[in-house]
Design a protein around this motif. Structure first.
Motif, mmCIF file in Angstrom:
data_model
loop_
_atom_site.group_PDB
_atom_site.id
_atom_site.type_symbol
_atom_site.label_atom_id
_atom_site.label_comp_id
_atom_site.label_asym_id
_atom_site.label_seq_id
_atom_site.Cartn_x
_atom_site.Cartn_y
_atom_site.Cartn_z
ATOM 1 N N VAL A 138 0.836 -1.208 0.000
ATOM 2 C CA VAL A 138 0.000 0.000 0.000
ATOM 3 C C VAL A 138 0.866 1.251 0.000
ATOM 4 O O VAL A 138 0.625 2.209 -0.755
ATOM 5 C CB VAL A 138 -0.949 -0.006 1.218
ATOM 6 N N ALA A 139 1.900 1.270 0.850
ATOM 7 C CA ALA A 139 2.770 2.438 0.927
ATOM 8 C C ALA A 139 3.478 2.691 -0.400
ATOM 9 O O ALA A 139 3.595 3.843 -0.860
ATOM 10 C CB ALA A 139 3.794 2.250 2.048
ATOM 11 N N LEU A 140 3.939 1.628 -1.029
ATOM 12 C CA LEU A 140 4.617 1.782 -2.311
ATOM 13 C C LEU A 140 3.654 2.260 -3.387
ATOM 14 O O LEU A 140 4.006 3.104 -4.228
ATOM 15 C CB LEU A 140 5.249 0.443 -2.721
ATOM 16 N N GLY A 141 2.413 1.770 -3.368
ATOM 17 C CA GLY A 141 1.414 2.243 -4.326
ATOM 18 C C GLY A 141 1.099 3.713 -4.143
ATOM 19 O O GLY A 141 1.004 4.473 -5.118
ATOM 20 N N LEU A 142 0.951 4.152 -2.885
ATOM 21 C CA LEU A 142 0.679 5.562 -2.612
ATOM 22 C C LEU A 142 1.859 6.441 -3.017
ATOM 23 O O LEU A 142 1.671 7.541 -3.554
ATOM 24 C CB LEU A 142 0.363 5.749 -1.124
ATOM 25 N N ALA A 143 3.081 5.958 -2.742
ATOM 26 C CA ALA A 143 4.266 6.729 -3.114
ATOM 27 C C ALA A 143 4.360 6.893 -4.631
ATOM 28 O O ALA A 143 4.691 7.970 -5.139
ATOM 29 C CB ALA A 143 5.520 6.052 -2.566
ATOM 30 N N MET A 144 4.035 5.808 -5.377
ATOM 31 C CA MET A 144 4.064 5.890 -6.842
ATOM 32 C C MET A 144 3.011 6.873 -7.344
ATOM 33 O O MET A 144 3.256 7.671 -8.244
ATOM 34 C CB MET A 144 3.846 4.501 -7.445
ATOM 35 N N TYR A 145 1.833 6.825 -6.741
ATOM 36 C CA TYR A 145 0.768 7.747 -7.147
ATOM 37 C C TYR A 145 1.175 9.202 -6.882
ATOM 38 O O TYR A 145 0.953 10.083 -7.721
ATOM 39 C CB TYR A 145 -0.510 7.418 -6.389
ATOM 40 N N ALA A 146 1.781 9.441 -5.711
ATOM 41 C CA ALA A 146 2.217 10.801 -5.388
ATOM 42 C C ALA A 146 3.277 11.299 -6.356
ATOM 43 O O ALA A 146 3.258 12.463 -6.781
ATOM 44 C CB ALA A 146 2.743 10.847 -3.948
ATOM 45 N N MET A 147 4.198 10.421 -6.733
ATOM 46 C CA MET A 147 5.245 10.830 -7.666
ATOM 47 C C MET A 147 4.679 11.094 -9.051
ATOM 48 O O MET A 147 5.126 12.007 -9.756
ATOM 49 C CB MET A 147 6.321 9.745 -7.733
ATOM 50 N N ILE A 148 3.692 10.298 -9.458
ATOM 51 C CA ILE A 148 3.085 10.507 -10.778
ATOM 52 C C ILE A 148 2.306 11.814 -10.822
ATOM 53 O O ILE A 148 2.371 12.575 -11.787
ATOM 54 C CB ILE A 148 2.174 9.309 -11.133
ATOM 55 N N GLU A 149 1.575 12.104 -9.746
ATOM 56 C CA GLU A 149 0.726 13.293 -9.723
ATOM 57 C C GLU A 149 1.491 14.570 -9.387
ATOM 58 O O GLU A 149 1.211 15.635 -9.942
ATOM 59 C CB GLU A 149 -0.401 13.088 -8.698
ATOM 60 N N HIS A 150 2.446 14.467 -8.466
ATOM 61 C CA HIS A 150 3.101 15.680 -7.985
ATOM 62 C C HIS A 150 4.619 15.620 -8.097
ATOM 63 O O HIS A 150 5.296 16.542 -7.622
ATOM 64 C CB HIS A 150 2.729 15.921 -6.508
ATOM 65 N N GLY A 151 5.153 14.572 -8.685
ATOM 66 C CA GLY A 151 6.603 14.410 -8.722
ATOM 67 C C GLY A 151 7.328 15.494 -9.478
ATOM 68 O O GLY A 151 8.420 15.917 -9.089
ATOM 69 N N SER A 152 6.734 15.962 -10.585
ATOM 70 C CA SER A 152 7.427 16.962 -11.402
ATOM 71 C C SER A 152 7.687 18.238 -10.612
ATOM 72 O O SER A 152 8.761 18.833 -10.715
ATOM 73 C CB SER A 152 6.610 17.268 -12.658
ATOM 74 N N ARG A 153 6.735 18.664 -9.794
ATOM 75 C CA ARG A 153 6.908 19.885 -9.018
ATOM 76 C C ARG A 153 7.988 19.719 -7.945
ATOM 77 O O ARG A 153 8.679 20.680 -7.583
ATOM 78 C CB ARG A 153 5.587 20.276 -8.360
ATOM 79 N N LEU A 154 8.129 18.488 -7.434
ATOM 80 C CA LEU A 154 9.134 18.248 -6.414
ATOM 81 C C LEU A 154 10.532 18.126 -7.002
ATOM 82 O O LEU A 154 11.519 18.467 -6.345
ATOM 83 C CB LEU A 154 8.798 16.958 -5.647
ATOM 84 N N VAL A 155 10.622 17.625 -8.231
ATOM 85 C CA VAL A 155 11.917 17.318 -8.839
ATOM 86 C C VAL A 155 12.476 18.494 -9.625
ATOM 87 O O VAL A 155 13.698 18.666 -9.714
ATOM 88 C CB VAL A 155 11.790 16.067 -9.743
ATOM 89 N N ASP A 156 11.611 19.319 -10.214
ATOM 90 C CA ASP A 156 12.081 20.379 -11.113
ATOM 91 C C ASP A 156 13.071 21.318 -10.452
ATOM 92 O O ASP A 156 13.997 21.814 -11.094
ATOM 93 C CB ASP A 156 10.888 21.187 -11.640
ATOM 94 N N GLY A 157 12.914 21.599 -9.176
ATOM 95 C CA GLY A 157 13.798 22.546 -8.513
ATOM 96 C C GLY A 157 15.100 21.946 -8.023
ATOM 97 O O GLY A 157 15.943 22.672 -7.477
ATOM 98 N N LEU A 158 15.298 20.637 -8.201
ATOM 99 C CA LEU A 158 16.507 19.980 -7.711
ATOM 100 C C LEU A 158 17.623 20.014 -8.750
ATOM 101 O O LEU A 158 17.360 20.069 -9.957
ATOM 102 C CB LEU A 158 16.195 18.518 -7.357
ATOM 103 N N PRO A 159 18.871 19.981 -8.301
ATOM 104 C CA PRO A 159 19.981 19.908 -9.261
ATOM 105 C C PRO A 159 19.995 18.572 -9.991
ATOM 106 O O PRO A 159 19.399 17.595 -9.538
ATOM 107 C CB PRO A 159 21.226 20.060 -8.369
ATOM 108 N N GLU A 160 20.700 18.529 -11.109
ATOM 109 C CA GLU A 160 20.717 17.337 -11.962
ATOM 110 C C GLU A 160 21.228 16.119 -11.213
ATOM 111 O O GLU A 160 20.751 15.003 -11.403
ATOM 112 C CB GLU A 160 21.588 17.589 -13.187
ATOM 113 N N GLN A 161 22.245 16.311 -10.324
ATOM 114 C CA GLN A 161 22.807 15.174 -9.592
ATOM 115 C C GLN A 161 21.779 14.545 -8.657
ATOM 116 O O GLN A 161 21.872 13.366 -8.328
ATOM 117 C CB GLN A 161 24.031 15.622 -8.778
ATOM 118 N N ALA A 162 20.813 15.319 -8.192
ATOM 119 C CA ALA A 162 19.790 14.780 -7.306
ATOM 120 C C ALA A 162 18.613 14.209 -8.069
ATOM 121 O O ALA A 162 17.890 13.352 -7.557
ATOM 122 C CB ALA A 162 19.300 15.876 -6.352
#
Length: 342
Positions: free
Chosen positions: A90-114
């Protein structure tokens, strides 16, 4: 002579973890971590995902999922393994859903190495979650089959029977003539082939995948490709099931596997492995000129029997030790391994 069932109940079963067990429980997790680290390195070096990097992520994620499912299925008590299995799924499914829905906003501001490690984990989570959910489906299927089991006599473990000539006792069981190393290689090959087929299918159906979303597409691949392939391979392999008999006499072990018979004196025996339960239940007999491995856990059992082996009688321990064999013990007492003392 004491009754065989009493001997079996009192037998001090033991086993040292064999190489195959280490490969099936510890090695996949280590291989998965190595593959994911290599995938992250590839992504950073190539500045592009590419097919090799994508394949490394898929295989690495599956290895971690495979190791996790093996661990929770072996946990005692069973309820603890089930709870952990459900919680992580369940936790892995929720984490995947969160990354699909909101992952771009969390990742865009990070440096390339991260970004590279996050991308690796995001893609690897797909096959890991798929395998973990397949494990849950197998548990669910077992629950639904309990009603059918209740209508039929409960299958019993094969039991020891006195040999007609009075020389020791024997047990009848069904088994596949396979080595554990062969099963391990076949599993890896199947994952590679299915992974490559899944990647090719995702690429070919790119538009549909984009509309459905990565999570739904990966689950669909597991249901439409991985699960039927597993059932198909198991059905094909089970066609090789042999009716076997193994008997321990006073000074020899007699093995009948299909049409072949082996009679091996204890003094000539190099090694004997006896594993009672799980899918890897088996007996292995090794001597000069004979290297026999009969896997019981994956074979189709005889009607009214379970796919496992009974405990070894105490007299077998005594006879083999008198013949110069040493006993190696495991922490979980799942396997008994006799080796020729050096």
């Amino acid at each position: 002579m004491p009754e065989e069932t009493a001997d079996a109940a009192a037998a001090d079963a033991a086993v040292a973890p064999g190489r195959a067990e280490r490969h099936l429980t510890r090695t996949p997790a280590l291989v998965g971590v190595v593959l994911l680290v290599a995938a992250a390195g590839w992504t950073l070096a190539a500045d592009d995902l590419g097919f090799p990097g994508f394949l490394l992520m898929i295989l690495g994620g599956w290895c971690l999922g495979f190791a996790f499912v093996n661990t929770v299925f072996a946990m005692q008590p069973v309820r603890l393994g089930v709870m952990l299995h459900i919680g992580v799924a369940v936790a892995l499914g929720l984490a995947m859903y969160a990354m699909i829905e909101h992952g771009s906003r969390l990742v865009d501001g990070l440096p390339e190495q991260a970004r590279a490690p996050i991308l690796v984990l995001q893609i690897a989570a797909g096959p890991a979650a798929g395998w973990i959910w397949l494990g849950l489906l197998s548990r669910l299927a077992d629950v639904f089959t309990r009603r059918d089991r209740a209508r039929r006599p409960t299958p019993t473990t094969p039991t020891w029977e006195r040999e007609p000539d009075g020389d020791g006792s024997g047990v009848r069981f069904s088994a596949l003539p396979l080595r554990m190393s062969t099963i391990t290689r076949a599993t890896v090959v199947m994952v590679v082939v299915l992974g490559a087929a899944g990647v090719a299918l995702l690429i070919a159906l790119d538009d549909l995948v984009m509309r459905l979303g990565a999570r739904v597409a990966i689950i669909a691949l597991g249901i439409l490709i991985a699960f039927p392939a597993y059932l198909g391979v198991l059905a094909v392999v089970r066609r090789r099931t042999l009716r076997c008999t193994l008997a321990f006499g006073n000074d020899e072990v007699r093995v009948v596997a299909g049409a072949r018979t082996h009679v091996i004196p204890f003094r000539e025996l190099d090694a004997l492995v006896w594993r009672r339960g799980t899918d890897y239940a088996r007996v292995e007999v090794r001597v000069d000129g004979v290297d026999l491995s009969l896997v019981v856990g994956l074979a189709k059992p005889a009607r009214g029997r379970t796919p496992e082996l009974p405990e070894l009688p105490r007299r077998v321990f005594r006879r083999l030790e008198l013949a110069g064999m040493s006993v190696e013990r495991s922490r979980r007492d799942e396997i008994v391994t006799f080796r020729r003392a050096s």
